[in-house]
Design a protein around this motif. Structure first.
Motif, PDB file in Angstrom:
ATOM      1  N   ILE A   1      34.358  33.365  56.434  1.00 50.24           N
ATOM      2  CA  ILE A   1      33.728  34.334  57.341  1.00 50.24           C
ATOM      3  C   ILE A   1      34.392  35.697  57.199  1.00 50.24           C
ATOM      4  CG2 ILE A   1      33.410  34.927  59.782  1.00 50.24           C
ATOM      5  CD1 ILE A   1      32.978  31.893  60.269  1.00 50.24           C
ATOM      6  N   VAL A   2      35.723  35.704  57.154  1.00 52.39           N
ATOM      7  CA  VAL A   2      36.444  36.958  56.965  1.00 52.39           C
ATOM      8  C   VAL A   2      36.113  37.567  55.605  1.00 52.39           C
ATOM      9  CG1 VAL A   2      38.763  37.956  56.688  1.00 52.39           C
ATOM     10  CG2 VAL A   2      38.297  36.380  58.560  1.00 52.39           C
ATOM     11  N   GLY A   3      35.984  36.716  54.581  1.00 53.39           N
ATOM     12  CA  GLY A   3      35.613  37.200  53.260  1.00 53.39           C
ATOM     13  C   GLY A   3      34.230  37.834  53.238  1.00 53.39           C
ATOM     14  N   ILE A   4      33.290  37.222  53.942  1.00 53.14           N
ATOM     15  CA  ILE A   4      31.938  37.791  54.022  1.00 53.14           C
ATOM     16  C   ILE A   4      31.969  39.124  54.753  1.00 53.14           C
ATOM     17  CG2 ILE A   4      29.665  37.465  55.060  1.00 53.14           C
ATOM     18  CD1 ILE A   4      29.981  34.459  54.408  1.00 53.14           C
ATOM     19  N   LEU A   5      32.713  39.184  55.865  1.00 52.99           N
ATOM     20  CA  LEU A   5      32.830  40.444  56.594  1.00 52.99           C
ATOM     21  C   LEU A   5      33.496  41.519  55.736  1.00 52.99           C
ATOM     22  CD1 LEU A   5      33.843  39.162  60.140  1.00 52.99           C
ATOM     23  CD2 LEU A   5      31.628  40.059  59.405  1.00 52.99           C
ATOM     24  N   PHE A   6      34.533  41.133  54.998  1.00 60.98           N
ATOM     25  CA  PHE A   6      35.192  42.064  54.089  1.00 60.98           C
ATOM     26  C   PHE A   6      34.196  42.559  53.036  1.00 60.98           C
ATOM     27  CE2 PHE A   6      37.523  42.878  50.143  1.00 60.98           C
ATOM     28  CZ  PHE A   6      38.439  43.822  50.564  1.00 60.98           C
ATOM     29  N   GLY A   7      33.410  41.634  52.495  1.00 52.96           N
ATOM     30  CA  GLY A   7      32.407  42.002  51.502  1.00 52.96           C
ATOM     31  C   GLY A   7      31.348  42.929  52.069  1.00 52.96           C
ATOM     32  N   LEU A   8      30.952  42.699  53.315  1.00 55.60           N
ATOM     33  CA  LEU A   8      29.960  43.579  53.938  1.00 55.60           C
ATOM     34  C   LEU A   8      30.514  44.986  54.148  1.00 55.60           C
ATOM     35  CD1 LEU A   8      28.345  41.169  56.550  1.00 55.60           C
ATOM     36  CD2 LEU A   8      27.286  42.085  54.473  1.00 55.60           C
ATOM     37  N   VAL A   9      31.776  45.071  54.526  1.00 55.71           N
ATOM     38  CA  VAL A   9      32.397  46.382  54.713  1.00 55.71           C
ATOM     39  C   VAL A   9      32.446  47.136  53.386  1.00 55.71           C
ATOM     40  CG1 VAL A   9      34.584  47.537  55.241  1.00 55.71           C
ATOM     41  CG2 VAL A   9      33.718  45.753  56.760  1.00 55.71           C
ATOM     42  N   TRP A  10      32.797  46.438  52.317  1.00 58.51           N
ATOM     43  CA  TRP A  10      32.893  47.055  50.992  1.00 58.51           C
ATOM     44  C   TRP A  10      31.564  47.035  50.242  1.00 58.51           C
ATOM     45  CZ3 TRP A  10      36.820  49.957  49.418  1.00 58.51           C
ATOM     46  CH2 TRP A  10      37.992  49.874  50.147  1.00 58.51           C
ATOM     47  N   GLN A  11      30.518  46.556  50.890  1.00 52.67           N
ATOM     48  CA  GLN A  11      29.157  46.485  50.345  1.00 52.67           C
ATOM     49  C   GLN A  11      29.100  45.653  49.069  1.00 52.67           C
ATOM     50  OE1 GLN A  11      27.817  50.522  50.013  1.00 52.67           O
ATOM     51  NE2 GLN A  11      27.687  50.777  52.225  1.00 52.67           N
ATOM     52  N   ASN A  12      29.887  44.577  49.024  1.00 52.72           N
ATOM     53  CA  ASN A  12      29.873  43.665  47.900  1.00 52.72           C
ATOM     54  C   ASN A  12      30.251  42.277  48.419  1.00 52.72           C
ATOM     55  OD1 ASN A  12      30.065  42.298  45.527  1.00 52.72           O
ATOM     56  ND2 ASN A  12      31.272  43.862  44.471  1.00 52.72           N
ATOM     57  N   VAL A  13      29.244  41.526  48.846  1.00 55.17           N
ATOM     58  CA  VAL A  13      29.493  40.222  49.457  1.00 55.17           C
ATOM     59  C   VAL A  13      30.080  39.249  48.440  1.00 55.17           C
ATOM     60  CG1 VAL A  13      28.416  38.269  50.643  1.00 55.17           C
ATOM     61  CG2 VAL A  13      27.704  40.586  51.183  1.00 55.17           C
ATOM     62  N   TRP A  14      29.680  39.351  47.178  1.00 62.54           N
ATOM     63  CA  TRP A  14      30.218  38.455  46.149  1.00 62.54           C
ATOM     64  C   TRP A  14      31.726  38.622  46.008  1.00 62.54           C
ATOM     65  CZ3 TRP A  14      27.905  34.313  44.932  1.00 62.54           C
ATOM     66  CH2 TRP A  14      26.523  34.252  44.923  1.00 62.54           C
ATOM     67  N   LEU A  15      32.194  39.850  46.057  1.00 59.98           N
ATOM     68  CA  LEU A  15      33.636  40.087  45.989  1.00 59.98           C
ATOM     69  C   LEU A  15      34.339  39.418  47.163  1.00 59.98           C
ATOM     70  CD1 LEU A  15      36.138  41.493  44.791  1.00 59.98           C
ATOM     71  CD2 LEU A  15      35.547  43.476  46.210  1.00 59.98           C
ATOM     72  N   GLY A  16      33.764  39.541  48.349  1.00 57.02           N
ATOM     73  CA  GLY A  16      34.336  38.900  49.528  1.00 57.02           C
ATOM     74  C   GLY A  16      34.371  37.394  49.403  1.00 57.02           C
ATOM     75  N   LEU A  17      33.304  36.805  48.844  1.00 58.02           N
ATOM     76  CA  LEU A  17      33.270  35.353  48.675  1.00 58.02           C
ATOM     77  C   LEU A  17      34.282  34.881  47.637  1.00 58.02           C
ATOM     78  CD1 LEU A  17      29.436  34.621  48.857  1.00 58.02           C
ATOM     79  CD2 LEU A  17      31.199  34.006  50.514  1.00 58.02           C
ATOM     80  N   ILE A  18      34.437  35.634  46.559  1.00 55.84           N
ATOM     81  CA  ILE A  18      35.416  35.261  45.531  1.00 55.84           C
ATOM     82  C   ILE A  18      36.828  35.342  46.091  1.00 55.84           C
ATOM     83  CG2 ILE A  18      36.426  35.999  43.335  1.00 55.84           C
ATOM     84  CD1 ILE A  18      33.531  36.739  42.482  1.00 55.84           C
ATOM     85  N   LEU A  19      37.121  36.414  46.821  1.00 56.82           N
ATOM     86  CA  LEU A  19      38.446  36.534  47.436  1.00 56.82           C
ATOM     87  C   LEU A  19      38.684  35.434  48.467  1.00 56.82           C
ATOM     88  CD1 LEU A  19      38.710  40.407  47.889  1.00 56.82           C
ATOM     89  CD2 LEU A  19      39.906  38.964  46.222  1.00 56.82           C
ATOM     90  N   ALA A  20      37.648  35.089  49.235  1.00 55.49           N
ATOM     91  CA  ALA A  20      37.780  34.021  50.227  1.00 55.49           C
ATOM     92  C   ALA A  20      38.015  32.669  49.550  1.00 55.49           C
ATOM     93  CB  ALA A  20      36.531  33.965  51.108  1.00 55.49           C
ATOM     94  N   ALA A  21      37.344  32.425  48.420  1.00 54.52           N
ATOM     95  CA  ALA A  21      37.544  31.168  47.698  1.00 54.52           C
ATOM     96  C   ALA A  21      38.972  31.080  47.167  1.00 54.52           C
ATOM     97  CB  ALA A  21      36.538  31.051  46.557  1.00 54.52           C
ATOM     98  N   ALA A  22      39.478  32.176  46.627  1.00 53.85           N
ATOM     99  CA  ALA A  22      40.853  32.188  46.120  1.00 53.85           C
ATOM    100  C   ALA A  22      41.850  31.982  47.264  1.00 53.85           C
ATOM    101  CB  ALA A  22      41.133  33.501  45.406  1.00 53.85           C
ATOM    102  N   ALA A  23      41.617  32.628  48.384  1.00 47.52           N
ATOM    103  CA  ALA A  23      42.500  32.463  49.548  1.00 47.52           C
ATOM    104  C   ALA A  23      42.416  31.038  50.089  1.00 47.52           C
ATOM    105  CB  ALA A  23      42.141  33.470  50.633  1.00 47.52           C
ATOM    106  N   SER A  24      41.239  30.432  50.013  1.00 46.94           N
ATOM    107  CA  SER A  24      41.056  29.068  50.496  1.00 46.94           C
ATOM    108  C   SER A  24      41.857  28.076  49.658  1.00 46.94           C
ATOM    109  CB  SER A  24      39.573  28.701  50.482  1.00 46.94           C
ATOM    110  OG  SER A  24      39.384  27.398  50.956  1.00 46.94           O
ATOM    111  N   VAL A  25      41.922  28.294  48.350  1.00 47.41           N
ATOM    112  CA  VAL A  25      42.722  27.421  47.489  1.00 47.41           C
ATOM    113  C   VAL A  25      44.205  27.563  47.847  1.00 47.41           C
ATOM    114  CG1 VAL A  25      43.461  27.028  45.108  1.00 47.41           C
ATOM    115  CG2 VAL A  25      41.049  27.368  45.619  1.00 47.41           C
ATOM    116  N   GLY A  26      44.655  28.799  48.040  1.00 45.83           N
ATOM    117  CA  GLY A  26      46.036  29.020  48.470  1.00 45.83           C
ATOM    118  C   GLY A  26      46.321  28.394  49.825  1.00 45.83           C
ATOM    119  N   TRP A  27      45.344  28.485  50.718  1.00 45.28           N
ATOM    120  CA  TRP A  27      45.456  27.870  52.048  1.00 45.28           C
ATOM    121  C   TRP A  27      45.587  26.355  51.917  1.00 45.28           C
ATOM    122  CZ3 TRP A  27      46.459  28.277  56.964  1.00 45.28           C
ATOM    123  CH2 TRP A  27      45.898  27.415  57.884  1.00 45.28           C
TER     124      TRP A  27
END
Length: 73
Positions: free
Chosen positions: A24-50
């Motif tokens: 959810i935070v990744g999607i919001l980040f992507g919406l702010v930066w107008q690139n939802v795919w970037l937000g999803l990729i960053l969220a997936a990477a953070a999820s693996v670390g989590w």
């Protein structure tokens, strides 16, 4: 033969909830930066670390420094 458990590992619920929050935070980040795919990729990477950090803390291996096998998260 009867099954006593649900098949869902105990404690995994918190990891799933944390991953959902990260996405959810990744999607919001992507919406702010107008690139939802970037937000999803960053969220997936953070999820693996989590996942790695969460499972490490459940196994009580946080900060273990084993000279033979290297440092564990």
């Amino acid at each position: 033969m009867t099954q006593t458990g649900t098949g869902w590992p105990r404690g995994r619920t918190y990891w799933v909830l944390g991953s959902v929050v990260l996405f959810i935070v990744g999607i919001l980040f992507g919406l702010v930066w107008q690139n939802v795919w970037l937000g999803l990729i960053l969220a997936a990477a953070a999820s693996v670390g989590w996942l790695i950090a969460y499972e490490s803390s459940r196994g009580r291996n946080v900060g273990v420094n084993d000279e033979d096998n290297g440092i564990q998260l």
